[in-house]
Design a protein around this motif. Structure first.
Motif, PDB file in Angstrom:
ATOM      1  N   GLU A 188       0.786   8.512   7.068  1.00  0.00           N
ATOM      2  CA  GLU A 188      -0.307   7.841   7.772  1.00  0.00           C
ATOM      3  C   GLU A 188      -0.932   6.812   6.830  1.00  0.00           C
ATOM      4  O   GLU A 188      -1.256   7.118   5.692  1.00  0.00           O
ATOM      5  CB  GLU A 188      -1.354   8.866   8.215  1.00  0.00           C
ATOM      6  N   ASP A 189      -1.092   5.571   7.328  1.00  0.00           N
ATOM      7  CA  ASP A 189      -1.666   4.482   6.536  1.00  0.00           C
ATOM      8  C   ASP A 189      -0.999   4.386   5.165  1.00  0.00           C
ATOM      9  O   ASP A 189      -1.636   4.548   4.127  1.00  0.00           O
ATOM     10  CB  ASP A 189      -3.175   4.675   6.380  1.00  0.00           C
ATOM     11  N   PRO A 190       0.319   4.093   5.108  1.00  0.00           N
ATOM     12  CA  PRO A 190       1.066   4.132   3.843  1.00  0.00           C
ATOM     13  C   PRO A 190       0.583   3.083   2.841  1.00  0.00           C
ATOM     14  O   PRO A 190       0.259   1.954   3.201  1.00  0.00           O
ATOM     15  CB  PRO A 190       2.505   3.859   4.280  1.00  0.00           C
ATOM     16  N   GLN A 191       0.545   3.497   1.590  1.00  0.00           N
ATOM     17  CA  GLN A 191       0.231   2.591   0.489  1.00  0.00           C
ATOM     18  C   GLN A 191       1.483   2.128  -0.249  1.00  0.00           C
ATOM     19  O   GLN A 191       1.495   1.060  -0.845  1.00  0.00           O
ATOM     20  CB  GLN A 191      -0.705   3.289  -0.512  1.00  0.00           C
ATOM     21  N   LEU A 192       2.537   2.947  -0.223  1.00  0.00           N
ATOM     22  CA  LEU A 192       3.769   2.654  -0.939  1.00  0.00           C
ATOM     23  C   LEU A 192       4.923   2.504   0.040  1.00  0.00           C
ATOM     24  O   LEU A 192       5.097   3.340   0.937  1.00  0.00           O
ATOM     25  CB  LEU A 192       4.084   3.770  -1.933  1.00  0.00           C
ATOM     26  N   ARG A 193       5.710   1.436  -0.128  1.00  0.00           N
ATOM     27  CA  ARG A 193       6.907   1.223   0.675  1.00  0.00           C
ATOM     28  C   ARG A 193       8.070   0.916  -0.256  1.00  0.00           C
ATOM     29  O   ARG A 193       7.936   0.120  -1.195  1.00  0.00           O
ATOM     30  CB  ARG A 193       6.720   0.067   1.660  1.00  0.00           C
ATOM     31  N   LEU A 194       9.217   1.540   0.013  1.00  0.00           N
ATOM     32  CA  LEU A 194      10.435   1.308  -0.755  1.00  0.00           C
ATOM     33  C   LEU A 194      11.556   0.944   0.206  1.00  0.00           C
ATOM     34  O   LEU A 194      11.667   1.523   1.287  1.00  0.00           O
ATOM     35  CB  LEU A 194      10.824   2.553  -1.562  1.00  0.00           C
ATOM     36  N   GLY A 195      12.386  -0.013  -0.187  1.00  0.00           N
ATOM     37  CA  GLY A 195      13.471  -0.449   0.687  1.00  0.00           C
ATOM     38  C   GLY A 195      14.752  -0.712  -0.076  1.00  0.00           C
ATOM     39  O   GLY A 195      14.750  -0.944  -1.290  1.00  0.00           O
ATOM     40  N   ALA A 196      15.876  -0.677   0.649  1.00  0.00           N
ATOM     41  CA  ALA A 196      17.184  -0.973   0.074  1.00  0.00           C
ATOM     42  C   ALA A 196      18.051  -1.635   1.137  1.00  0.00           C
ATOM     43  O   ALA A 196      17.914  -1.327   2.336  1.00  0.00           O
ATOM     44  CB  ALA A 196      17.861   0.294  -0.448  1.00  0.00           C
ATOM     45  N   THR A 197      18.920  -2.554   0.711  1.00  0.00           N
ATOM     46  CA  THR A 197      19.797  -3.260   1.644  1.00  0.00           C
ATOM     47  C   THR A 197      21.187  -3.419   1.041  1.00  0.00           C
ATOM     48  O   THR A 197      21.368  -3.416  -0.179  1.00  0.00           O
ATOM     49  CB  THR A 197      19.269  -4.662   1.984  1.00  0.00           C
ATOM     50  N   ILE A 198      22.162  -3.585   1.922  1.00  0.00           N
ATOM     51  CA  ILE A 198      23.507  -3.997   1.542  1.00  0.00           C
ATOM     52  C   ILE A 198      23.968  -5.015   2.566  1.00  0.00           C
ATOM     53  O   ILE A 198      23.794  -4.810   3.773  1.00  0.00           O
ATOM     54  CB  ILE A 198      24.478  -2.793   1.453  1.00  0.00           C
TER      55      ILE A 198
END
Length: 404
Positions: A188-198
């Protein structure tokens, strides 16, 4: 770097980010590019000379549309977008003195590639989103080379020799796919976001036209007595295929306080794994040894955004690196020689800083502007015959988004 709008950035970089968009949106943007190349030849010797070349243009930059579907839980979002993603514009102008002749040579490229994408994103849990985009890529590169030799000492009956050659490379439409994942914490109401792509590497079929006079003739010869002789240019047409490598990306953002967002990412491309799928009939375009002449590249991005609390304004700043993968030498079939076949000395890798702002004009319309300034510096050859390039790049982005 500066993110002028979440829609085109998400479609191109990480489609999983589309799951965060809650309103339908249309976005359009234009961009202005300016490049200046200050070239010096001679390396400080008695025949040292310098010249500059400028390339500038204004082009359509991006167009996007996003539609979040109403769902019972989580998110399901579809989007379509167009982005101009690669810029071939470049110029080089050199002047000097060789064997009693004054030389004035120039090289110019104009063009680029663009991507049309269809993308979808879905929340697979409260903290994880998945996304995928299918991308159609096409483009064109027009290059012109002009070589002028002037008999300034009046040793010959010819006063000026001019030789011109043109290449027109047409990158036929091909496709790639990008898979992305994004994780958020807390749920809820995130402060941290992490992502990855190919992203899969495209296979381009390139149709090219080479236009030049016969090898034994100059395009134009001007004589001391005033008369002029010219040679008719001939067109040589062929095609080839080139397989580009996979690209990988990792990134994250953190919001330490509600009004501040910090972001960072890294992108990797193994350019040395590029391969030709077939040679051209005249062997004009498929002589590169990517394993020897190209380097694998890491690109780094840093960015920050401040949401001004007393007005609907977002201020942004960023920095990113974008190293050039070509390291030479020019001729892969010959031994490296510091004068006739040198490697490229990277004195300063290509890097950019950026500033931007987003202003909510009313409840439905937002304007975005961003400015980036970058530079790189490289040298080629020995001290006696060194070509030194100092390139500066300026870009201006203007965009409008409408939410409904």
């Amino acid at each position: 770097g500066v993110q002028t709008c979440a829609l085109p950035i998400s479609v191109f970089y990480n489609p999983a980010g589309l799951a965060q968009i809650q309103q339908r949106e249309v976005y359009v943007a234009f961009l202005r590019n300016t490049k200046e190349n200050l070239a010096t030849t001679g390396g400080g010797t008695a025949i040292e000379a310098s010249a500059s070349a400028d390339v500038s243009n204004t082009r359509f930059g991006s167009l996007g549309f996003v539609y979040p579907f109403p769902v019972y839980r989580g998110a399901f979002v579809l989007a379509a977008g167009f982005n101009r993603v690669q810029d071939f514009d470049w110029g080089l102008h050199t002047a000097g003195f060789v064997d009693s002749m004054t030389t004035d040579d120039s090289f110019r490229h104009e063009g680029g590639t663009s991507i049309t994408s269809l993308a979808a994103a879905v929340d697979v849990s409260k903290a994880v989103s998945l996304g995928m985009s299918l991308n159609l890529i096409s483009g064109e590169d027009r290059s012109e080379s002009t070589f002028i030799s002037l008999d300034s000492e009046e040793f010959f009956p010819e006063h000026r020799f001019t030789d011109k050659a043109f290449f027109i490379d047409d990158y036929g439409t091909t496709w790639t796919a990008t898979l992305g994942v994004m994780m958020r914490a807390p749920r809820e109401d995130p402060q941290l976001r992490l992502g990855a792509t190919i992203t899969t590497g495209p296979t381009h079929k390139v149709d090219f036209t080479y236009r030049a006079p016969p090898d034994t003739a100059f395009t134009l010869v001007e004589f001391d007595d005033g008369h002029v002789e010219s040679a008719r240019s001939a067109d040589f047409r062929s095609s080839y295929k080139i397989d580009l490598p996979l690209s990988f990306g990792l990134g994250g953002s953190y919001r330490p306080v509600p009004q501040v967002l910090l972001a960072a990412s890294v992108h990797a491309t193994e350019w040395s794994q590029t391969e030709y799928a077939g040679g051209d009939a005249y062997e004009l375009r498929t002589g590169t040894s990517f394993e020897d002449q190209y380097d694998d590249i890491l690109r780094y991005h840093l960015g920050a955004e401040w949401q001004v609390p007393w007005v609907a304004l977002d201020l942004r700043a960023g920095y990113y690196t974008d190293p050039l993968p070509f390291i030479g030498p020019r001729d892969p079939e010959r031994a490296i020689d510091p004068v006739t076949n040198p490697v490229i000395q990277i004195l300063q890798d290509r890097s950019f800083w950026s500033l931007g702002a987003g202003l909510l004009l009313d409840e439905a319309v937002r304007a975005d502007v961003a400015y980036t300034h970058g530079s790189y510096e490289q040298a080629e050859g020995s001290a006696e015959a060194e070509l030194h390039e100092d390139v500066t790049i300026d870009r201006l982005f203007l965009g409008i988004a409408y939410q409904f």
